[in-house]
Design a protein around this motif. Structure first.
Motif, short mmCIF file in Angstrom:
data_model
loop_
_atom_site.label_atom_id
_atom_site.label_comp_id
_atom_site.label_asym_id
_atom_site.label_seq_id
_atom_site.Cartn_x
_atom_site.Cartn_y
_atom_site.Cartn_z
N CYS A 167 0.83 -1.21 0.00
CA CYS A 167 0.00 0.00 0.00
C CYS A 167 0.86 1.26 0.00
CB CYS A 167 -0.92 0.01 1.22
SG CYS A 167 -2.18 -1.29 1.13
N GLN A 168 1.99 1.24 0.78
CA GLN A 168 2.87 2.41 0.82
C GLN A 168 3.53 2.65 -0.54
OE1 GLN A 168 5.47 1.66 4.13
NE2 GLN A 168 3.81 1.76 5.63
N LEU A 169 3.92 1.56 -1.19
CA LEU A 169 4.51 1.70 -2.53
C LEU A 169 3.49 2.23 -3.54
CD1 LEU A 169 6.70 -1.52 -2.66
CD2 LEU A 169 7.54 0.80 -3.04
N LEU A 170 2.23 1.82 -3.36
CA LEU A 170 1.18 2.32 -4.25
C LEU A 170 1.06 3.84 -4.16
CD1 LEU A 170 -1.91 -0.09 -4.14
CD2 LEU A 170 -0.60 0.60 -6.14
N LYS A 171 1.30 4.38 -2.94
CA LYS A 171 1.22 5.84 -2.76
C LYS A 171 2.29 6.56 -3.57
CE LYS A 171 -0.88 5.82 1.86
NZ LYS A 171 -0.66 6.13 3.29
N LEU A 172 3.41 5.88 -3.82
CA LEU A 172 4.50 6.51 -4.60
C LEU A 172 4.23 6.46 -6.10
CD1 LEU A 172 7.73 5.19 -2.81
CD2 LEU A 172 6.29 7.13 -2.22
N GLN A 173 3.08 5.86 -6.50
CA GLN A 173 2.78 5.70 -7.93
C GLN A 173 2.74 7.04 -8.65
OE1 GLN A 173 2.49 2.73 -9.42
NE2 GLN A 173 2.10 3.59 -11.44
N SER B 158 4.16 10.01 -7.91
CA SER B 158 5.49 10.62 -8.10
C SER B 158 6.34 9.78 -9.04
CB SER B 158 6.18 10.81 -6.74
OG SER B 158 6.20 9.59 -6.03
N ASP B 159 6.17 8.47 -9.01
CA ASP B 159 6.96 7.60 -9.89
C ASP B 159 6.63 7.86 -11.35
OD1 ASP B 159 8.89 5.30 -9.69
OD2 ASP B 159 7.39 4.41 -11.02
N GLU B 160 5.32 8.07 -11.64
CA GLU B 160 4.92 8.36 -13.02
C GLU B 160 5.46 9.72 -13.48
OE1 GLU B 160 0.68 7.92 -13.18
OE2 GLU B 160 0.76 5.75 -12.94
N LEU B 161 5.57 10.68 -12.50
CA LEU B 161 6.13 12.00 -12.84
C LEU B 161 7.59 11.90 -13.22
CD1 LEU B 161 4.80 14.56 -10.19
CD2 LEU B 161 4.50 14.68 -12.65
N GLU C 273 7.66 4.06 -32.53
CA GLU C 273 6.27 4.35 -32.95
C GLU C 273 5.80 3.45 -34.08
OE1 GLU C 273 5.60 8.41 -33.86
OE2 GLU C 273 6.15 9.13 -31.86
N LYS C 274 6.76 2.91 -34.87
CA LYS C 274 6.35 2.10 -36.03
C LYS C 274 5.54 0.86 -35.65
CE LYS C 274 10.68 -0.57 -36.27
NZ LYS C 274 11.78 -1.00 -37.15
N TYR C 275 5.61 0.46 -34.36
CA TYR C 275 4.86 -0.72 -33.92
C TYR C 275 3.42 -0.38 -33.53
CZ TYR C 275 9.39 -3.03 -33.93
OH TYR C 275 10.59 -3.54 -34.32
N CYS C 276 3.10 0.92 -33.45
CA CYS C 276 1.71 1.38 -33.19
C CYS C 276 1.09 0.68 -31.97
CB CYS C 276 0.82 1.15 -34.41
SG CYS C 276 1.40 1.97 -35.88
N LEU C 277 1.84 0.64 -30.87
CA LEU C 277 1.30 0.01 -29.66
C LEU C 277 0.23 0.91 -29.05
CD1 LEU C 277 4.51 -1.34 -27.87
CD2 LEU C 277 2.95 -2.57 -29.34
N PRO C 278 -0.85 0.33 -28.51
CA PRO C 278 -1.88 1.16 -27.88
C PRO C 278 -1.35 1.82 -26.62
CG PRO C 278 -2.33 -1.17 -27.52
CD PRO C 278 -1.17 -1.11 -28.46
N ALA C 279 -1.81 3.05 -26.35
CA ALA C 279 -1.37 3.76 -25.15
C ALA C 279 -1.88 3.03 -23.91
CB ALA C 279 -1.90 5.18 -25.17
N SER C 280 -1.02 2.89 -22.91
CA SER C 280 -1.44 2.25 -21.67
C SER C 280 -0.62 2.82 -20.51
CB SER C 280 -1.25 0.73 -21.75
OG SER C 280 0.11 0.42 -22.01
N PRO C 281 -1.22 2.91 -19.30
CA PRO C 281 -0.48 3.44 -18.15
C PRO C 281 0.66 2.50 -17.77
CG PRO C 281 -2.57 2.49 -17.45
CD PRO C 281 -2.56 2.47 -18.94
N SER C 282 1.66 3.04 -17.06
CA SER C 282 2.77 2.18 -16.64
C SER C 282 2.29 1.19 -15.57
CB SER C 282 3.92 3.04 -16.10
OG SER C 282 3.44 3.91 -15.10
N VAL C 283 2.98 0.07 -15.48
CA VAL C 283 2.64 -0.97 -14.50
C VAL C 283 2.81 -0.38 -13.10
CG1 VAL C 283 3.30 -3.25 -13.62
CG2 VAL C 283 3.37 -2.78 -16.08
N ILE C 284 1.88 -0.73 -12.17
CA ILE C 284 1.94 -0.13 -10.83
C ILE C 284 3.25 -0.51 -10.14
CG2 ILE C 284 -0.56 0.04 -10.52
CD1 ILE C 284 -0.45 -2.50 -8.84
#
Length: 712
Positions: free
Chosen positions: A192-198, A200-203, A212-223
């Motif tokens: 749970c404490q690590l989840l709180k850092l999510q 700031s970690d994404e920032l 970009e040539k692989y045209c992957l769909p946009a997705s959030p980073s893994v928690i």
């Protein structure tokens, strides 16, 4: 009149005396208005000069005041700037104090607040303030992340994470180690404490992205906590499948794909039973197993992106890689429920260079397969020839193998991420169908001399089977979706007429229509050739029967028992033998068309060449009817309940020729007296004639020779 005149004069006098008074009143009002207007103009002039003098006097004050307001605004900005700095420093001090008292949860919560301030400041142009905030967030994030990560890794180590062996052989993790409740409690707290850092970690952390040539769909980073759980597996993957390790063999993609599937399988139970409940308590709808799988998938995608260029031009290696990737994808979706909307291996295979190569290789191997299936000894034999209820279509092995090949190709490309790629594969399938049709046509031309032979019939069955299956596929949801996608592409490119677009849109036509039409034309040509061949044999066999002396045959009363004309035997034997032969060799639907077309030609032939070409006495007419109704028609009773209904001309001709004298004379009179009128039609219907026209019946009546002698 006098009184009336006096009243009118009084009214005139009254009005003429009032008008001057009204005019004077109006003039007076106008004068007063003019005076008021002059007064207002004087006041306006006075006010204008007063305002101008006031503005001149106030100008210096305005300049001083404007300068003071600008100073105040600048001070306010500085004050706000200092407040932001103060707020950030206060949060920073709070984190420091919490860490000094080892209150990590509060420190993590405070860092979340600081990261939210950073997000709010993103649109500000204060570059130094932004840099200061980001640096402060980064400083505390690293300290907290390092501390929590080491503690989290310790707890995971106590659980013997990662689980390299299957769940059944795991001694710890899902079983209960010593002090299990405490370990799981620590696991939950740290998670749970690590989840709180999510936040700031994404920032601070740029997520790994493939080109970009692989045209992957946009997705959030893994928690973040799952990222930490993935770290030892990522190290193992890179150790074994990068560099010069013996396990990193470019010809063995199944090694790393199987390894990833095994890791997902090994950890699924732990993630579902231990991690998912923690995420459910925290609130956001995050699936632990899906996050874990996404993290491992990125390793696979990076590996594929690196390996594919190295084996792109080795057909066997590339084909093996595609096969293994498709098996991996199928297992990933079916066993572990990985959504096709997320980044997956099909996105890598859809990259332009790789995809074109895949199409080329698919075409090459499909053509090789077609060569081998057509040159096989069993190419024209049905696999199910000994199983009657299965072998209704009498499909030769080559046709069944070919349609299986097309079905396999559909399975391989149906999970491609974009409709445009699927449409390219659909075009490949249509090309292969056309190629196979051309090959069948070539083999058929070699067999044209033996159009009733086994191989010719097998080709006809093959054409019919492929056409039927394609028509079935046209109603399949997958191909209907492709039809819709094709419609949009055609509409954009203006490659079809409005009529064709309308037919596609209304589902009147399908994506396979062109192919089906060509196959149907080939089927029709081949059936026509068979019917013509049998019909020629029938005509040869009927030569003796045509020459029968119908004028001089004995009547029924002169014979003990009616028997078949000996001259009709070759004709009937030929028809019977060919029907039995083709019933055995053609599938039911083709044979039905065959015998119905043959009957139609046979009916017209007997009617025109035998009935209309001869005259009949009573015995001749009776013999013809006996030959037809008791011998020819029953040959077709295996295939329909009332075969005589298919021989309408012959059946009705026999009725006319065999009418008793009285009925025949009566009918002749009615036809002559009511030519073309309803009574004539009614009279014909009464004796059972519906097909033949009135003129035909008159001709048939004239072919009878057994009319009574009336002296005419």
């Amino acid at each position: 009149m006098t009184e009336n005149k006096m009243q009118l004069e009084e009214q005139v006098l009254t009005i003429s005396s009032e008008i001057p008074k009204r005019i004077q009143s109006a003039l007076k009002n106008a004068e007063e208005s003019k005076q008021f207007l002059n007064q207002f103009l004087e006041q306006e002039t006075h006010l204008f000069s007063s305002i101008n003098s006031h503005l001149l006097t106030a100008q210096p004050w305005m300049e001083d005041l404007g300068a003071m307001i600008n100073q105040i605004e600048e001070i306010e900005r500085h004050l706000a700037y200092l407040k932001w700095i103060s707020q950030i420093e206060e949060l920073s001090d709070n984190i420091q104090q919490y860490l000094m008292t080892n209150n990590v949860p509060e420190a993590a919560s405070t860092l979340v607040s600081m990261a939210e301030l950073d997000i709010k400041l993103q649109e500000s142009s204060c570059a130094h303030l932004l840099a200061f905030t980001r640096a402060t967030v980064k400083f505390w994030h690293k300290i907290l992340k390092d501390k929590l990560t080491s503690d989290f890794e310790e707890v995971l180590a106590q659980l013997h994470w990662p689980f390299i062996t299957p769940p059944q052989s795991q001694t710890v993790g899902l079983s209960r180690p010593a002090g299990a409740p405490e370990i799981y409690s620590n696991l939950e707290t740290l998670f749970c404490q690590l989840l709180k850092l999510q936040t700031s970690d994404e920032l601070l952390t740029e997520p790994k992205q493939l080109p970009e040539k692989y045209c992957l769909p946009a997705s959030p980073s893994v928690i973040l906590p799952i990222q930490i759980m993935l770290t030892p597996l990522q190290k193992r993957f890179r150790y074994h499948f990068r560099g010069n390790r013996q396990t990193n063999v470019i010809s063995k993609p199944e090694w790393y794909l199987a390894q990833v599937l095994m890791w997902i399988g090994n950890h699924t139970q732990f993630l579902d039973e231990k991690i998912q409940p923690i995420l459910d308590k925290v609130g956001p709808s995050v699936n632990a197993r899906l996050e874990f799988t996404r993290g491992l998938m990125m390793l696979v995608l990076e590996k594929l992106a690196a390996d594919i260029p190295c084996l792109l031009y080795d057909d066997n290696l590339f084909c093996h890689l595609v096969d293994e990737v498709l098996l991996f994808e199928r297992e990933l979706h079916s066993l572990y429920g990985y959504p096709s909307t997320f980044a997956n291996c099909m996105h890598i295979l859809s990259e332009d260079t790789c995809f074109q190569r895949w199409l080329t290789v698919e075409r090459k191997f499909a053509l090789q397969k077609m060569d081998s299936m057509l040159s096989s000894e069993a190419a024209w034999i049905s696999q199910y020839k000994d199983i009657t209820d299965v072998d209704e279509m009498k499909v030769p092995d080559c046709a069944e193998t070919f349609m299986t090949l097309l079905l396999v190709i559909t399975d391989r490309y149906k999970n491609l991420p974009t409709a445009s790629r699927k449409l390219q594969f659909l075009e490949l399938q249509k090309d292969l169908v056309d190629d196979f049709r051309i090959r069948l046509t070539q083999v058929m031309k070699e067999e044209t001399r033996a159009s009733l032979g086994f191989r010719y019939c097998a080709i006809l069955n093959a054409v019919n089977y492929i056409s039927t299956v394609l028509a079935d596929w046209a109603d399949n949801v997958f191909f209907l979706q492709l039809q819709q996608a094709a419609l949009e592409v055609f509409a954009e490119n203006n490659t079809l007429s409005k009529l064709q677009l309308g037919q596609l849109a209304s589902m009147e036509s399908s994506v396979f229509d062109d192919m089906i039409n060509l196959l149907e034309r080939l089927k029709h040509d081949m059936l026509t050739r068979q019917v013509d061949h049998v019909f020629r044999e029938v005509k040869d066999a009927a030569k003796l029967y045509k020459k029968e002396r119908w004028l001089s045959l004995p009547s029924q009363s002169e014979q003990a028992v009616m028997s078949l004309s000996s001259s009709a035997c070759p004709l009937l034997l030929t028809v019977r033998d060919r029907l039995l032969q083709l019933e055995e060799q053609l599938c039911f639907s083709l044979f039905t068309v065959f015998w119905q077309v043959l009957v139609e030609k046979l009916d017209m032939y007997i009617y025109q060449e035998i009935v209309l070409a001869n005259h009949f006495n009573e015995g001749g007419a009776a013999q013809l009817q006996f030959d037809m109704s008791r011998n020819l028609f029953p040959l077709f009773s295996r295939y329909c309940k009332r075969p005589e209904n298919y021989f309408k001309h012959v059946k009705e001709a026999c009725i006319v020729l065999n009418l008793n004298i009285g009925s025949a004379l009566l009918l002749k009179d009615v036809l002559q007296s009511a030519s073309g009128q309803p009574p004539a039609t009614e009279a014909l219907n009464e004796v059972g004639i519906y097909k033949l026209a009135q003129q035909d019946v008159e001709i048939l009546l004239n072919l009878r020779t057994n009319w009574p002698n009336t002296g005419k």
